[in-house]
Design a protein around this motif. Sequence first.
Motif, PDB file in Angstrom:
ATOM      1  N   UNK A  93       7.956   8.917 -17.976  1.00  0.00           N
ATOM      2  CA  UNK A  93       7.835   9.741 -16.773  1.00  0.00           C
ATOM      3  C   UNK A  93       8.707   9.199 -15.654  1.00  0.00           C
ATOM      4  N   UNK A  94       8.649   7.880 -15.439  1.00  0.00           N
ATOM      5  CA  UNK A  94       9.473   7.257 -14.401  1.00  0.00           C
ATOM      6  C   UNK A  94      10.958   7.422 -14.718  1.00  0.00           C
ATOM      7  N   UNK A  95      11.320   7.261 -15.992  1.00  0.00           N
ATOM      8  CA  UNK A  95      12.711   7.426 -16.402  1.00  0.00           C
ATOM      9  C   UNK A  95      13.203   8.838 -16.178  1.00  0.00           C
ATOM     10  N   UNK A  96      12.326   9.816 -16.418  1.00  0.00           N
ATOM     11  CA  UNK A  96      12.685  11.223 -16.204  1.00  0.00           C
ATOM     12  C   UNK A  96      12.971  11.498 -14.735  1.00  0.00           C
ATOM     13  N   UNK A  97      12.103  10.979 -13.879  1.00  0.00           N
ATOM     14  CA  UNK A  97      12.279  11.182 -12.430  1.00  0.00           C
ATOM     15  C   UNK A  97      13.574  10.543 -11.955  1.00  0.00           C
ATOM     16  N   UNK A  98      13.790   9.289 -12.331  1.00  0.00           N
ATOM     17  CA  UNK A  98      14.994   8.567 -11.904  1.00  0.00           C
ATOM     18  C   UNK A  98      16.259   9.261 -12.419  1.00  0.00           C
ATOM     19  N   UNK A  99      16.231   9.674 -13.678  1.00  0.00           N
ATOM     20  CA  UNK A  99      17.418  10.284 -14.287  1.00  0.00           C
ATOM     21  C   UNK A  99      17.781  11.595 -13.619  1.00  0.00           C
ATOM     22  N   UNK A 100      16.789  12.426 -13.321  1.00  0.00           N
ATOM     23  CA  UNK A 100      17.091  13.722 -12.706  1.00  0.00           C
ATOM     24  C   UNK A 100      17.491  13.575 -11.229  1.00  0.00           C
ATOM     25  N   UNK A 101      16.938  12.569 -10.553  1.00  0.00           N
ATOM     26  CA  UNK A 101      17.403  12.298  -9.186  1.00  0.00           C
ATOM     27  C   UNK A 101      18.879  11.911  -9.216  1.00  0.00           C
ATOM     28  N   UNK A 102      19.240  11.033 -10.162  1.00  0.00           N
ATOM     29  CA  UNK A 102      20.643  10.635 -10.308  1.00  0.00           C
ATOM     30  C   UNK A 102      21.517  11.815 -10.710  1.00  0.00           C
ATOM     31  N   UNK A 103      20.972  12.697 -11.532  1.00  0.00           N
ATOM     32  CA  UNK A 103      21.719  13.882 -11.981  1.00  0.00           C
ATOM     33  C   UNK A 103      22.146  14.724 -10.782  1.00  0.00           C
ATOM     34  N   UNK A 104      21.205  15.035  -9.916  1.00  0.00           N
ATOM     35  CA  UNK A 104      21.527  15.865  -8.743  1.00  0.00           C
ATOM     36  C   UNK A 104      22.393  15.107  -7.734  1.00  0.00           C
ATOM     37  N   UNK A 105      22.119  13.799  -7.574  1.00  0.00           N
ATOM     38  CA  UNK A 105      22.913  12.994  -6.643  1.00  0.00           C
ATOM     39  C   UNK A 105      24.353  12.862  -7.129  1.00  0.00           C
ATOM     40  N   UNK A 106      24.520  12.555  -8.401  1.00  0.00           N
ATOM     41  CA  UNK A 106      25.861  12.374  -8.953  1.00  0.00           C
ATOM     42  C   UNK A 106      26.678  13.656  -8.856  1.00  0.00           C
ATOM     43  N   UNK A 107      26.062  14.777  -9.163  1.00  0.00           N
ATOM     44  CA  UNK A 107      26.835  16.018  -9.137  1.00  0.00           C
ATOM     45  C   UNK A 107      27.053  16.552  -7.723  1.00  0.00           C
ATOM     46  N   UNK A 108      26.205  16.122  -6.794  1.00  0.00           N
ATOM     47  CA  UNK A 108      26.497  16.435  -5.391  1.00  0.00           C
ATOM     48  C   UNK A 108      27.776  15.722  -4.965  1.00  0.00           C
ATOM     49  N   UNK A 109      27.870  14.429  -5.329  1.00  0.00           N
ATOM     50  CA  UNK A 109      29.095  13.664  -5.035  1.00  0.00           C
ATOM     51  C   UNK A 109      30.272  14.255  -5.802  1.00  0.00           C
ATOM     52  N   UNK A 110      30.051  14.589  -7.051  1.00  0.00           N
ATOM     53  CA  UNK A 110      31.092  15.125  -7.942  1.00  0.00           C
ATOM     54  C   UNK A 110      31.772  16.353  -7.338  1.00  0.00           C
ATOM     55  N   UNK A 111      30.968  17.211  -6.732  1.00  0.00           N
ATOM     56  CA  UNK A 111      31.489  18.482  -6.219  1.00  0.00           C
ATOM     57  C   UNK A 111      31.912  18.438  -4.756  1.00  0.00           C
ATOM     58  N   UNK A 112      31.715  17.299  -4.090  1.00  0.00           N
ATOM     59  CA  UNK A 112      32.050  17.228  -2.664  1.00  0.00           C
ATOM     60  C   UNK A 112      33.024  16.100  -2.341  1.00  0.00           C
ATOM     61  N   UNK A 113      33.850  15.732  -3.306  1.00  0.00           N
ATOM     62  CA  UNK A 113      34.833  14.683  -3.089  1.00  0.00           C
ATOM     63  C   UNK A 113      36.065  15.226  -2.372  1.00  0.00           C
TER      64      UNK A 113
END
Length: 474
Positions: free
Chosen positions: A12-32
């Motif tokens: 459960x903790x891994x799922x939360x951390x992974x999806x937070x990183x997913x949205x954070x990483x792709x926010x950076x990915x699309x706003x460089x």
Amino acid sequence: MKIQKKNKNICLAGTVVTFICYFLFYFIYNNLDTAANHRTLIYMLSVVQIFIIIYIIKTWEYISNKIFTPYIFIAMFLVLYGCGQSLLWVVNLNRDMGILRGLLYGVYVVHSDTEIVRMMLYINICLMFFHLGALFCLKDHGGHINSESNEKLTKNILFAVSAVILALCVSLVFGKLNTVMEIVSYKGYAALYHSDSMENTQLLQIANELFVPSLIGLLIGSDYKKSVVVVCYVIFGIYAIGYSIAGSRGSWFPYFIVFLWLHIRYKGGFKKKTVIWLLILGFLLMYLLQLIMLLRSGGGIDDLFTLEQFPLFSLLSEMGGSAGVTLIALAQKIHWPYSNSILAAVLSSATTRVATMFNLDVVAGANWFSQDVLRLNWGTGFSIFVEMYVNYNEYIAPLLMFIIGWMIASLVYENDTARDTSTLRLFILSSTMGILVVLGRCALLELTRKIVRGVLLYALVVIVIRSLIRSRRG
């Protein structure tokens, strides 16, 4: 089978951390800012990769109570193939070489830091989803306790089958090795990719797929009898040294890790004196092989003693070069022009006829990328990161890595139950581990074929022979 109770919280903790990183990483990915210098961000993402390594190891240790496991080796090799060069950037090494140099494979120019950042973001999130899938695989394995007589029969059959297979394969495998060394000595390493002498026949492919599993089968089948251990290690040592001299460490190094793991599992490790001598010998041998590779590439002895040419750093840089394929695929938005390669790899694992029955194209990913995309006459390699992306896109690919992680970890997960200590299970697990550690370097088609033809069919032969013997005994 149910997921262990203590695993639920970490999943459960891994799922939360992974999806937070997913949205954070792709926010950076699309706003460089494509025109900006992102060297600080590149350094930060390299540090993040170190934390990902720690996260993978510690969470797996928490729920499996082990670190030195097949899954950890597979996951760490996947990290090194995807992040080998960027891990060196953390300690300010390799900064004027490899991907940061700005020229990949002699044909592709890296246009900006943005391409490097996007590649790192994509690989990082793929690694996290891969491990998340692995966390969900952990179960309480059941299984009956095999009788001592049944295990002894299995070991005897595995030993006999492996001896026959090795006898049939060794001349073909070493014949190819001899050809490889001759070509490299006269024409250079690049000549291997376009030499008529290097025709890879179906028979030779199968021999290569069965060669290392036959050595593993002899070791396990003999219960690591000293004379058998010596013979197998000598054969593998000649194979490893030959390919190293030819400039290819990737042909043997993953299997070296498998033999090391098996030896420790069976023998409980090495004596301290043996370890010291092995480390000294290994260190000297690494430098000798590094010198041979340097001289062949036009370098000199003085170059050998630079920090960048330290064998361990050189190996990391070489493995991490696979990320260049990912960078090009993302930057150029390259997509697979044939039918789904993942489905084709599964259906054609035993024979391509199954895939062609469903009108699926069976195309080698590495050949397609090197020859059709980059127009090279030599191989750049491929990887699971690229294969997921070119079949789908950068947003769906990490989610598919969850499935890949779950499947692989389920296949190689081990615990101390009777099921996981049986002879055949250990043979399948260790042989498969040797194949899957190059997940970050090969296409799925190559891996599935090796697993099915070189491991599962091998094990099936042993099972059939055992069943026939037992039925005759009544």
